[in-house]
Design a protein around this motif. Sequence first.
Motif, PDB file in Angstrom:
ATOM      1  N   PHE A 193      33.145  47.118  41.579  1.00 49.56           N
ATOM      2  CA  PHE A 193      32.642  46.501  40.352  1.00 49.56           C
ATOM      3  C   PHE A 193      31.479  45.592  40.691  1.00 49.56           C
ATOM      4  N   GLY A 194      30.878  45.003  39.685  1.00 51.85           N
ATOM      5  CA  GLY A 194      29.779  44.060  39.905  1.00 51.85           C
ATOM      6  C   GLY A 194      28.445  44.767  39.976  1.00 51.85           C
ATOM      7  N   SER A 195      27.488  44.075  40.608  1.00 54.97           N
ATOM      8  CA  SER A 195      26.124  44.589  40.710  1.00 54.97           C
ATOM      9  C   SER A 195      25.702  44.624  42.171  1.00 54.97           C
ATOM     10  N   ALA A 196      24.519  45.131  42.439  1.00 51.87           N
ATOM     11  CA  ALA A 196      23.999  45.165  43.809  1.00 51.87           C
ATOM     12  C   ALA A 196      23.865  43.752  44.362  1.00 51.87           C
ATOM     13  N   ASP A 197      23.537  42.787  43.511  1.00 54.71           N
ATOM     14  CA  ASP A 197      23.387  41.397  43.949  1.00 54.71           C
ATOM     15  C   ASP A 197      24.724  40.682  44.128  1.00 54.71           C
ATOM     16  N   ALA A 198      25.726  41.100  43.398  1.00 56.45           N
ATOM     17  CA  ALA A 198      27.042  40.458  43.454  1.00 56.45           C
ATOM     18  C   ALA A 198      28.135  41.527  43.381  1.00 56.45           C
ATOM     19  N   PRO A 199      28.267  42.315  44.455  1.00 58.58           N
ATOM     20  CA  PRO A 199      29.263  43.398  44.423  1.00 58.58           C
ATOM     21  C   PRO A 199      30.683  42.882  44.616  1.00 58.58           C
ATOM     22  N   GLY A 200      31.616  43.676  44.139  1.00 60.22           N
ATOM     23  CA  GLY A 200      33.023  43.376  44.318  1.00 60.22           C
ATOM     24  C   GLY A 200      33.813  44.657  44.466  1.00 60.22           C
ATOM     25  N   LEU A 201      35.020  44.536  44.957  1.00 58.96           N
ATOM     26  CA  LEU A 201      35.897  45.688  45.136  1.00 58.96           C
ATOM     27  C   LEU A 201      37.333  45.215  44.965  1.00 58.96           C
ATOM     28  N   THR A 202      38.122  46.035  44.294  1.00 56.37           N
ATOM     29  CA  THR A 202      39.552  45.782  44.146  1.00 56.37           C
ATOM     30  C   THR A 202      40.300  46.955  44.741  1.00 56.37           C
ATOM     31  N   GLN A 203      41.353  46.658  45.510  1.00 57.03           N
ATOM     32  CA  GLN A 203      42.207  47.743  45.976  1.00 57.03           C
ATOM     33  C   GLN A 203      43.666  47.340  45.832  1.00 57.03           C
ATOM     34  N   GLU A 251      59.673  46.838  49.970  1.00 60.74           N
ATOM     35  CA  GLU A 251      58.453  47.408  49.400  1.00 60.74           C
ATOM     36  C   GLU A 251      57.681  46.293  48.702  1.00 60.74           C
ATOM     37  N   LEU A 252      56.430  46.111  49.116  1.00 65.05           N
ATOM     38  CA  LEU A 252      55.562  45.113  48.504  1.00 65.05           C
ATOM     39  C   LEU A 252      54.341  45.811  47.920  1.00 65.05           C
ATOM     40  N   ILE A 253      53.754  45.179  46.946  1.00 58.98           N
ATOM     41  CA  ILE A 253      52.468  45.623  46.410  1.00 58.98           C
ATOM     42  C   ILE A 253      51.482  44.498  46.667  1.00 58.98           C
ATOM     43  N   GLN A 254      50.333  44.872  47.195  1.00 53.38           N
ATOM     44  CA  GLN A 254      49.296  43.876  47.437  1.00 53.38           C
ATOM     45  C   GLN A 254      48.034  44.308  46.704  1.00 53.38           C
ATOM     46  N   CYS A 255      47.519  43.409  45.887  1.00 50.47           N
ATOM     47  CA  CYS A 255      46.253  43.618  45.198  1.00 50.47           C
ATOM     48  C   CYS A 255      45.228  42.741  45.897  1.00 50.47           C
ATOM     49  N   GLN A 256      44.164  43.362  46.406  1.00 49.21           N
ATOM     50  CA  GLN A 256      43.113  42.630  47.102  1.00 49.21           C
ATOM     51  C   GLN A 256      41.820  42.737  46.305  1.00 49.21           C
ATOM     52  N   VAL A 257      41.137  41.619  46.161  1.00 49.29           N
ATOM     53  CA  VAL A 257      39.835  41.582  45.497  1.00 49.29           C
ATOM     54  C   VAL A 257      38.844  41.020  46.503  1.00 49.29           C
ATOM     55  N   TYR A 258      37.764  41.760  46.721  1.00 47.63           N
ATOM     56  CA  TYR A 258      36.708  41.344  47.643  1.00 47.63           C
ATOM     57  C   TYR A 258      35.478  40.968  46.835  1.00 47.63           C
ATOM     58  N   LEU A 259      34.928  39.797  47.143  1.00 48.52           N
ATOM     59  CA  LEU A 259      33.710  39.314  46.504  1.00 48.52           C
ATOM     60  C   LEU A 259      32.669  39.076  47.585  1.00 48.52           C
ATOM     61  N   SER A 260      31.464  39.566  47.378  1.00 44.32           N
ATOM     62  CA  SER A 260      30.396  39.389  48.352  1.00 44.32           C
ATOM     63  C   SER A 260      29.322  38.500  47.740  1.00 44.32           C
ATOM     64  N   MET A 261      28.935  37.473  48.500  1.00 42.90           N
ATOM     65  CA  MET A 261      27.913  36.536  48.027  1.00 42.90           C
ATOM     66  C   MET A 261      26.841  36.412  49.094  1.00 42.90           C
ATOM     67  N   SER A 262      25.601  36.676  48.717  1.00 45.36           N
ATOM     68  CA  SER A 262      24.495  36.557  49.666  1.00 45.36           C
ATOM     69  C   SER A 262      24.225  35.097  49.965  1.00 45.36           C
ATOM     70  N   ASP A 263      23.796  34.841  51.194  1.00 47.99           N
ATOM     71  CA  ASP A 263      23.396  33.501  51.600  1.00 47.99           C
ATOM     72  C   ASP A 263      21.962  33.298  51.122  1.00 47.99           C
ATOM     73  N   VAL A 264      21.747  32.316  50.280  1.00 48.96           N
ATOM     74  CA  VAL A 264      20.426  32.076  49.701  1.00 48.96           C
ATOM     75  C   VAL A 264      19.403  31.752  50.793  1.00 48.96           C
ATOM     76  N   ASP A 265      19.820  30.984  51.792  1.00 54.88           N
ATOM     77  CA  ASP A 265      18.899  30.580  52.853  1.00 54.88           C
ATOM     78  C   ASP A 265      18.674  31.670  53.899  1.00 54.88           C
ATOM     79  N   ARG A 266      19.672  32.535  54.101  1.00 53.54           N
ATOM     80  CA  ARG A 266      19.575  33.617  55.088  1.00 53.54           C
ATOM     81  C   ARG A 266      20.023  34.911  54.428  1.00 53.54           C
ATOM     82  N   PRO A 267      19.102  35.654  53.802  1.00 52.53           N
ATOM     83  CA  PRO A 267      19.476  36.849  53.043  1.00 52.53           C
ATOM     84  C   PRO A 267      20.178  37.933  53.871  1.00 52.53           C
ATOM     85  N   GLN A 268      19.996  37.925  55.188  1.00 52.01           N
ATOM     86  CA  GLN A 268      20.662  38.917  56.033  1.00 52.01           C
ATOM     87  C   GLN A 268      22.145  38.583  56.227  1.00 52.01           C
ATOM     88  N   GLU A 269      22.542  37.392  55.829  1.00 58.58           N
ATOM     89  CA  GLU A 269      23.935  36.946  55.940  1.00 58.58           C
ATOM     90  C   GLU A 269      24.594  37.003  54.562  1.00 58.58           C
TER      91      GLU A 269
END
Length: 169
Positions: A87-97, A111-129
């Motif tokens: 989900f999200g956009s190229a600038d702020a992508p996310g993923l749920t599994q 038996e457990l169920i695990q819901c994981q949500v990943y959020l990616s945030m670019s570093d404003v000062d270092r775009p490669q990070e």
Amino acid sequence: MATSLPTPIEFRLPKGWQAVSPDAAGAPGAAFVAIHPATNRPGFTTNITIDGEHRSDAASLAEIADESINRLHQAARTVSLSQRTEFGSADAPGLTQLLRVTTLVARESTELIQCQVYLSMSDVDRPQERAVIRLSLTATEDNFKAVIGDFQEFVASVRPESPGSHSDQ
């Protein structure tokens, strides 16, 4: 020892959840842990964890999520991926599994169920990070439906920390 997040965030815990020390909860790699005491059973309580890391590689969120599955395989009897959604956009992508995990809890196969949500945030000062934050809900199958709405409310409240604010940690 509890870890810190690669970027500060703020969030709201839903009613009925209680923040606990990651070390006391048996999650020393987490930056934050909350439990839902009403779902306590011998050896396990439904929980929300937050962790994260700096990434300077080009790994996709799906690849990072696969790394998480591989780590879970080391601690659990079985792990299977039930669902994955980006989900999200190229600038702020996310993923749920959604994962199904079989592990020993109080010497019983559980038996457990695990819901994981990943959020990616670019570093404003270092775009490669970038900072990748993982939010996880882990519950028994019988409690999952009762708490998934709380987890969705929690995830919706997560945002980068604004100057002068403090999260509900």
